[in-house]
Design a protein around this motif. Structure first.
Motif, PDB file in Angstrom:
ATOM      1  N   ASP A   1      -1.982   7.172   7.768  1.00  0.00           N
ATOM      2  CA  ASP A   1      -0.631   6.442   7.227  1.00  0.00           C
ATOM      3  C   ASP A   1      -0.845   5.059   6.962  1.00  0.00           C
ATOM      4  O   ASP A   1      -0.027   4.438   6.988  1.00  0.00           O
ATOM      5  N   GLN A   2      -1.964   4.789   6.720  1.00  0.00           N
ATOM      6  CA  GLN A   2      -2.009   3.373   5.869  1.00  0.00           C
ATOM      7  C   GLN A   2      -2.345   3.385   4.562  1.00  0.00           C
ATOM      8  O   GLN A   2      -3.337   4.113   4.105  1.00  0.00           O
ATOM      9  N   ILE A   3      -1.816   2.630   3.875  1.00  0.00           N
ATOM     10  CA  ILE A   3      -1.911   2.264   2.320  1.00  0.00           C
ATOM     11  C   ILE A   3      -3.122   1.286   2.138  1.00  0.00           C
ATOM     12  O   ILE A   3      -3.144   0.254   2.744  1.00  0.00           O
ATOM     13  N   LEU A   4      -4.164   1.730   1.450  1.00  0.00           N
ATOM     14  CA  LEU A   4      -5.239   1.072   1.092  1.00  0.00           C
ATOM     15  C   LEU A   4      -5.245   0.273  -0.173  1.00  0.00           C
ATOM     16  O   LEU A   4      -5.803  -0.846  -0.443  1.00  0.00           O
ATOM     17  N   GLY A   5      -4.353   0.717  -1.116  1.00  0.00           N
ATOM     18  CA  GLY A   5      -4.118   0.037  -2.463  1.00  0.00           C
ATOM     19  C   GLY A   5      -3.547   0.650  -3.505  1.00  0.00           C
ATOM     20  O   GLY A   5      -2.966   1.956  -2.997  1.00  0.00           O
TER      21      GLY A   5
ATOM     22  N   ILE B   1      -6.109  -2.249  -7.185  1.00  0.00           N
ATOM     23  CA  ILE B   1      -5.879  -3.222  -6.339  1.00  0.00           C
ATOM     24  C   ILE B   1      -5.806  -3.042  -4.833  1.00  0.00           C
ATOM     25  O   ILE B   1      -4.983  -2.309  -4.317  1.00  0.00           O
ATOM     26  N   ALA B   2      -6.677  -3.399  -3.812  1.00  0.00           N
ATOM     27  CA  ALA B   2      -6.555  -3.411  -2.552  1.00  0.00           C
ATOM     28  C   ALA B   2      -5.692  -4.231  -1.898  1.00  0.00           C
ATOM     29  O   ALA B   2      -5.597  -5.309  -2.144  1.00  0.00           O
ATOM     30  N   CYS B   3      -4.993  -3.744  -0.769  1.00  0.00           N
ATOM     31  CA  CYS B   3      -4.113  -4.628  -0.244  1.00  0.00           C
ATOM     32  C   CYS B   3      -4.017  -4.542   1.315  1.00  0.00           C
ATOM     33  O   CYS B   3      -4.275  -3.189   1.985  1.00  0.00           O
ATOM     34  N   ASP B   4      -3.574  -5.358   2.068  1.00  0.00           N
ATOM     35  CA  ASP B   4      -3.540  -5.122   3.517  1.00  0.00           C
ATOM     36  C   ASP B   4      -2.177  -4.624   3.826  1.00  0.00           C
ATOM     37  O   ASP B   4      -1.934  -3.884   4.865  1.00  0.00           O
ATOM     38  N   ARG B   5      -1.133  -5.040   3.123  1.00  0.00           N
ATOM     39  CA  ARG B   5       0.271  -4.554   3.323  1.00  0.00           C
ATOM     40  C   ARG B   5       0.811  -4.248   1.706  1.00  0.00           C
ATOM     41  O   ARG B   5       0.529  -5.174   0.812  1.00  0.00           O
ATOM     42  N   LEU B   6       1.788  -3.365   1.586  1.00  0.00           N
ATOM     43  CA  LEU B   6       2.408  -3.136   0.390  1.00  0.00           C
ATOM     44  C   LEU B   6       3.912  -2.919   0.757  1.00  0.00           C
ATOM     45  O   LEU B   6       4.365  -2.348   1.462  1.00  0.00           O
ATOM     46  N   ILE B   7       4.581  -3.768  -0.268  1.00  0.00           N
ATOM     47  CA  ILE B   7       6.168  -3.814  -0.071  1.00  0.00           C
ATOM     48  C   ILE B   7       6.541  -3.315  -1.429  1.00  0.00           C
ATOM     49  O   ILE B   7       6.242  -3.474  -2.731  1.00  0.00           O
ATOM     50  N   LEU B   8       7.366  -2.056  -1.430  1.00  0.00           N
ATOM     51  CA  LEU B   8       7.899  -1.203  -2.408  1.00  0.00           C
ATOM     52  C   LEU B   8       9.217  -2.025  -3.035  1.00  0.00           C
ATOM     53  O   LEU B   8      10.230  -2.011  -2.128  1.00  0.00           O
ATOM     54  N   ALA B   9       9.257  -2.698  -4.000  1.00  0.00           N
ATOM     55  CA  ALA B   9      10.461  -3.509  -4.471  1.00  0.00           C
ATOM     56  C   ALA B   9      10.958  -3.043  -5.956  1.00  0.00           C
ATOM     57  O   ALA B   9      11.423  -3.879  -6.609  1.00  0.00           O
ATOM     58  N   CYS B  10      10.364  -1.666  -6.165  1.00  0.00           N
ATOM     59  CA  CYS B  10      10.577  -1.074  -7.581  1.00  0.00           C
ATOM     60  C   CYS B  10      11.859  -0.475  -7.790  1.00  0.00           C
ATOM     61  O   CYS B  10      12.028   0.435  -8.646  1.00  0.00           O
TER      62      CYS B  10
ATOM     63  N   ALA C   1       9.082  11.298   7.830  1.00  0.00           N
ATOM     64  CA  ALA C   1      10.158  12.095   8.151  1.00  0.00           C
ATOM     65  C   ALA C   1      10.284  12.251   9.616  1.00  0.00           C
ATOM     66  O   ALA C   1      11.465  12.721  10.080  1.00  0.00           O
ATOM     67  N   ASP C   2       9.506  12.021  10.608  1.00  0.00           N
ATOM     68  CA  ASP C   2       9.578  12.287  11.715  1.00  0.00           C
ATOM     69  C   ASP C   2      10.244  11.149  12.596  1.00  0.00           C
ATOM     70  O   ASP C   2      10.171  11.166  13.830  1.00  0.00           O
ATOM     71  N   GLY C   3      10.185   9.838  11.920  1.00  0.00           N
ATOM     72  CA  GLY C   3      10.887   8.813  12.316  1.00  0.00           C
ATOM     73  C   GLY C   3       9.751   7.924  12.691  1.00  0.00           C
ATOM     74  O   GLY C   3      10.208   6.684  13.113  1.00  0.00           O
ATOM     75  N   THR C   4       8.450   8.035  12.820  1.00  0.00           N
ATOM     76  CA  THR C   4       7.709   7.042  13.000  1.00  0.00           C
ATOM     77  C   THR C   4       7.442   6.373  11.690  1.00  0.00           C
ATOM     78  O   THR C   4       7.741   6.545  10.682  1.00  0.00           O
ATOM     79  N   ALA C   5       6.778   5.054  11.856  1.00  0.00           N
ATOM     80  CA  ALA C   5       6.627   4.269  10.950  1.00  0.00           C
ATOM     81  C   ALA C   5       5.075   4.325  10.366  1.00  0.00           C
ATOM     82  O   ALA C   5       4.131   4.317  11.121  1.00  0.00           O
ATOM     83  N   PHE C   6       5.013   4.052   8.835  1.00  0.00           N
ATOM     84  CA  PHE C   6       3.680   3.944   8.274  1.00  0.00           C
ATOM     85  C   PHE C   6       3.176   2.409   8.778  1.00  0.00           C
ATOM     86  O   PHE C   6       4.088   1.365   9.020  1.00  0.00           O
ATOM     87  N   THR C   7       1.982   2.296   8.973  1.00  0.00           N
ATOM     88  CA  THR C   7       1.510   1.065   9.349  1.00  0.00           C
ATOM     89  C   THR C   7       1.596  -0.322   8.448  1.00  0.00           C
ATOM     90  O   THR C   7       2.076  -1.119   9.265  1.00  0.00           O
ATOM     91  N   ASN C   8       1.629   0.078   7.311  1.00  0.00           N
ATOM     92  CA  ASN C   8       1.474  -1.362   6.362  1.00  0.00           C
ATOM     93  C   ASN C   8       2.521  -0.988   5.178  1.00  0.00           C
ATOM     94  O   ASN C   8       2.069  -1.686   4.194  1.00  0.00           O
ATOM     95  N   LEU C   9       3.303  -0.093   5.236  1.00  0.00           N
ATOM     96  CA  LEU C   9       4.287   0.201   3.947  1.00  0.00           C
ATOM     97  C   LEU C   9       5.669  -0.371   4.235  1.00  0.00           C
ATOM     98  O   LEU C   9       6.179   0.178   5.361  1.00  0.00           O
TER      99      LEU C   9
END
Length: 455
Positions: A177-181, A194-203, A409-417
């Motif tokens: 559940d973690q985005i690597l890049g 591009i590797a990242c610790d956190r990803l923000i989708l603002a697209c 979909a189950d209501g839990t959060a992705f770690t860094n998205l």
């Protein structure tokens, strides 16, 4: 290139950053400014040659309740009232927690942009937007989204934040559940990772993806697309591939007052201040006080999918504070005459029918469509402009929590998205009638602020 998700990341990424933000519209730039306050390493990538997006096509107005600007103007308002207005307009179809998240944080964002980044917001005080029980629309002097995006970009430049343009994200790399890049494609089709610790989708949303529009909102499929061509629905497509929660994909903001064929937005103030819409037969056809989003379908249902906004010189003076309106005047889209008969001829409308329509507008009364008129009757010079219905931007998307983290979909959060703006679920209900003026930028700046602060 079709956006996709891969579970096998490259052995080596070309670049590495702490927080990576996809999209340099209002949401992405606010997120960058917010994240920069913690001193973290960040990078914004933008598909266009320069940041613009849907923000640049809007009026640049952000609703917020309880701001210092409101207080200075003597306007009593609060987040709870604002939340009620949003839910009333959307028939209580929104998640209450999301509504409260946006309304409780909007004032802080406006105050912060004013005080920390010197954006000269002021409140629109000479007319009321449908559904808002207080005057809470904050805009920059020209009342244009172009000025807003330019001001945010300048603020990012002053903070020396990195924004790389001409780079479209095409692939997300995932480990559980973690985005690597991500992988991004440049203008020469070269692909970088591009590797990242956190990803923000603002697209933003998916209004520019005709297949997704046809699937989720077929009633507006044939409308003029007035949003940004880059809104191709990457966030929704990635969300589906990730198993993220998606909500209200049938929700959108329409607008039934776009000058045609000029393609220039005509502010809804020409209607709220006492103007009306008529079809090519010179007849009114609906209750215009419902709002400009609903107007898109109402106008498209008329002969040739067009209508004519009829108003007068007094109203034009009020509308003149908007740069788009002034541009429409300069382009010749707006006709002006001393008599209704002359105006009808200028617009190729039947004079007798239009004259009767204008005569039938009540004075301090309710018409046959249920609209109450309490403004000054129309007087010379009379004004008119041919308009059509348009799709501005979608309002459904990824579900997020109170930190703007994307939920599965189950209501839990992705770690860094994280997600905000048009990439995230908005607060406009399930269709077009739930859109309250400014909902799009409200979600953009508030979720951008929260996502940047919490990454």
């Amino acid at each position: 290139m079709t956006p996709n998700v891969e579970n096998a990341p490259p052995e080596r990424f070309d670049l590495r950053t702490g927080t990576l933000i996809i999209g340099a519209g209002a949401c992405g730039l606010v997120a960058a400014l917010s994240a920069s306050e913690s001193g973290q390493n960040l990078l914004v990538i933008e598909a266009d040659p320069v940041p613009s997006g849907s923000t640049a096509l809007s009026a640049g107005l952000i609703p917020a309740a309880g701001t210092k600007i409101q207080q200075a103007a003597g306007i009593t308002d609060d987040a709870a009232r604002f939340a009620r207005d949003i839910q009333t307009k959307a028939y209580n179809e929104n998640e209450q927690a999301l509504v409260e998240l946006l309304t409780n944080n909007a004032a802080e964002v406006i105050d912060w942009l004013c005080e920390r980044h010197a954006l000269p917001f002021s409140i629109v005080t000479d007319f009321d937007y449908p559904g808002h029980s207080r005057r809470r629309m904050h805009g920059l002097p020209s009342r244009s989204g172009g000025e807003l995006i330019d001001a945010l970009r300048s603020a990012c430049e002053r903070e020396d934040l990195d924004i790389i343009c001409n780079r479209r994200a095409i692939t997300l790399y995932l480990d559980q559940d973690q985005i690597l890049g991500v992988a991004v494609a440049g203008p020469d089709a070269n692909v970088e990772t591009i590797a990242c610790d956190r990803l923000i989708l603002a697209c933003n949303g998916f209004g520019g993806n005709r297949a997704l529009v046809a699937e989720h909102m077929p009633q507006i499929e044939r409308a003029l697309w007035f949003g940004h061509s880059g809104n191709r629905g990457e966030a929704v497509l990635w969300g589906e591939a990730l198993g993220a929660g998606l909500r209200n994909l049938s929700a959108y903001q329409g607008h039934g007052n776009v000058a045609h064929p000029h393609g220039i937005l005509i502010t809804w103030a020409v209607i709220t201040e006492g103007g009306v819409q008529v079809n090519r037969n010179g007849h009114r056809f609906w209750n215009e006080s419902q709002g400009y989003s609903e107007a898109a379908r109402a106008v498209l249902a008329q002969p040739d999918g067009e209508a004519f906004a009829i108003f007068d010189g007094r109203i034009a003076t009020i509308a003149g504070q908007f740069e788009d309106f002034r541009r429409a005047e300069t382009s010749g889209a707006i006709k002006s005459s001393e008599t209704i008969e002359e105006l009808a001829k200028a617009l190729s409308l039947p004079p007798a029918a239009l004259e009767q329509t204008i005569r039938e507008i009540p004075v301090n009364g309710t018409d046959q469509f249920g609209r109450f008129f309490n403004k000054t009757p129309l007087t010379p010079p009379y004004k008119g402009v041919r308009v059509t219905g348009a799709l501005f931007h979608t309002q459904g998307g990824l579900r997020v929590d109170s930190s703007a983290r994307v939920l599965k979909a189950d209501g839990t959060a992705f770690t860094n998205l994280y997600a905000g703006g048009g990439a995230a679920t908005g607060v406009s209900g399930r269709g077009d009638s739930g859109y309250l003026s400014g909902n799009g930028l409200l979600s953009a700046v508030v979720l951008g602020r929260i996502a940047g602060r919490n990454t």
